[in-house]
Design a protein around this motif. Structure first.
Motif, PDB file in Angstrom:
ATOM      1  N   GLY A  19       3.308   4.481   5.952  1.00  0.00           N
ATOM      2  CA  GLY A  19       3.711   4.575   7.321  1.00  0.00           C
ATOM      3  C   GLY A  19       3.346   3.633   8.237  1.00  0.00           C
TER       4      GLY A  19
ATOM      5  N   ALA B 145       2.185   0.009   9.799  1.00  0.00           N
ATOM      6  CA  ALA B 145       2.809  -1.146  10.063  1.00  0.00           C
ATOM      7  C   ALA B 145       1.779  -2.185   9.420  1.00  0.00           C
TER       8      ALA B 145
ATOM      9  N   GLN C 127       6.569  -5.244   8.796  1.00  0.00           N
ATOM     10  CA  GLN C 127       7.472  -4.270   7.962  1.00  0.00           C
ATOM     11  C   GLN C 127       6.458  -3.025   7.926  1.00  0.00           C
ATOM     12  N   ILE C 128       7.191  -1.741   7.614  1.00  0.00           N
ATOM     13  CA  ILE C 128       6.222  -0.800   7.479  1.00  0.00           C
ATOM     14  C   ILE C 128       5.827  -0.532   6.167  1.00  0.00           C
TER      15      ILE C 128
ATOM     16  N   GLN D 218       5.389   1.222   2.657  1.00  0.00           N
ATOM     17  CA  GLN D 218       6.212   2.406   2.129  1.00  0.00           C
ATOM     18  C   GLN D 218       5.429   2.955   1.076  1.00  0.00           C
TER      19      GLN D 218
END
Length: 429
Positions: free
Chosen positions: A208, A210, A252-253, A255
């Motif tokens: 979660g 970034a 982007q996050i 994952q």
């Protein structure tokens, strides 16, 4: 400058080595970097010309170095020209070197303001036979911008067309690649700051988060320890982004279940570190991720042993390619029979490992050096194998900075977590 003062002896030593290689009765001119426009009334953050800094230690715009060891006037054998400050400049831009500060930083005793340059050059240039000009001859660079050295060369040729013009770059290519003790210390400092940033990141990353938040943690640690900033645009590439070799969107996050590929380094006193690591977002590698990680690590360890004085660039990379090919077969990515039939000029391993294993490191991240000259004592090279599997959304790269000595090599990043268990331990500690 954020970094602590450097002994002027480094720059005295560098100038002595340079002038020992030029022709008799020669003038050599070196210019500070341009100030590049960023917008209507702003410039980009100033970055000093690496060769100018190497010879002077002066980290300021609009500066000129003149070297004329055979000058009939002793005052002008070694001269530094600086932009003269004023109350207006001091208020709007901040502190600039005084003449005494410049003498202390560079070891050059004859310091003049920039407005004296033309008159002084005119008074001595006709006694010289040769004029050495420095140009960017890094073979990774394709000239598209008329930078300051080239513009000055055009002006000099117009004013003094009958002089013989010589290139400083070949001399500097042989000098800069061999690092002195002080340069090694500065590079080690950059590596140490990079280590602390990486350990900080290991304790910060979780699903979660970034990519840009991780980038912020890195620059926080760099700035806190007097680094000038990033040695190059940092790569924080999670998941599929890791198969893009120069990914630096960092937007982007991260994952759960993915791996993040990092490639970043601190710049300290204009010397650079260059680190790559790959870590699991959730703190645990999957069996397949670990299998690929360990394969890259084995290639890295074998390649590091090959980085010794006398090694030849192409032969070194060919040997690393053989090691990588074996690992890719073990991972089920290449077939042994296909490898036996491959075109040696187009080896199959390049599908998964498409970049070189090493480059020289120093004042430039891809430092100025000859790719045709065997490795030498005093060289610092990266060692950075990687495996990139597009169909698995997985990229693993590992990189440390290696110093060649008379007694083998020294890993300047030996204390930065590398083994998978060590990384997982810190992330879950």
């Amino acid at each position: 400058m954020k970094y602590l003062p450097i002994s002027e002896n480094l720059f005295i030593y560098n100038r002595k080595n340079f002038v020992s290689g030029i022709k008799a009765n020669s003038v050599a001119l070196f210019y500070a970097s341009d100030e590049f426009p960023r917008s209507g009334d702003q410039t980009f953050l100033f970055k000093q010309n690496a060769d100018f800094f190497y010879l002077t230690g002066i980290d300021q715009e609009q500066s000129i170095l003149l070297l004329y060891p055979d000058c009939p006037n002793p005052l002008y054998r070694e001269v530094l020209f600086l932009r003269q400050t004023s109350e207006h400049i001091a208020i709007w831009e901040g502190h600039k070197y005084t003449k005494e500060e410049a003498r202390k930083a560079s070891g050059i005793q004859n310091v003049y303001w920039l407005q004296d340059f033309d008159a002084i050059l005119q008074s001595i240039i006709y006694y010289a036979d040769n004029i050495y000009i420095n140009t960017n001859e890094n073979d990774r660079y394709a000239h598209t911008v008329p930078y300051r050295d080239l513009r000055m060369l055009q002006e000099l040729r117009a004013k003094f067309p009958l002089h013989n013009y010589e290139r400083s770059a070949p001399l500097l290519r042989n000098l800069r690649v061999i690092k002195s003790d002080v340069e090694i210390e500065l590079t080690q400092k950059a590596c140490n700051i990079t280590r602390d940033a990486f350990v900080r990141v290991l304790k910060f990353v979780k699903p979660g988060i970034a990519e840009y938040e991780i980038e912020a943690e890195i620059i926080h640690e760099f700035t806190r320890q007097r680094a000038t900033g990033h040695a190059y645009n940092p790569i924080i590439a999670s998941g599929r982004n890791a198969i893009v070799l120069h990914y630096n969107d960092n937007n982007q996050i991260c994952q759960d279940g993915d791996v993040i590929l990092f490639d970043f380094g601190a710049e300290y006193a204009n010397y650079n570190a260059d680190l790559s690591r790959s870590i699991p977002v959730n703190g645990r590698f999957t069996p397949r991720q670990r299998q690929v990680y360990d394969a890259v690590l084995r290639v890295m360890k074998e390649a590091t042993q090959m980085i010794v004085a006398g090694a030849v660039w192409n032969e070194y990379h060919e040997e690393v390619g053989k090691v990588m090919t074996s690992e890719l077969i073990g991972l089920g990515l290449l077939d042994r029979h296909d490898v036996e039939k491959q075109d040696p000029k187009m080896p199959l391993y390049k599908k998964y490992f498409m970049h070189g294993t090493s480059h020289h490191l120093g004042l430039d991240v891809h430092d100025y050096a000859s790719r045709y000259k065997p490795f030498e004592v005093g060289n610092i090279l990266t060692c950075e194998p990687g495996i990139y599997i597009a169909e698995e959304n997985l990229g693993i790269r590992l990189e440390n900075d290696i110093l060649i000595t008379h007694d083998g090599n020294i890993d300047l990043m030996a204390d930065i977590p590398l083994e998978a268990e060590h990384i997982e331990g810190i992330m879950n500690g």
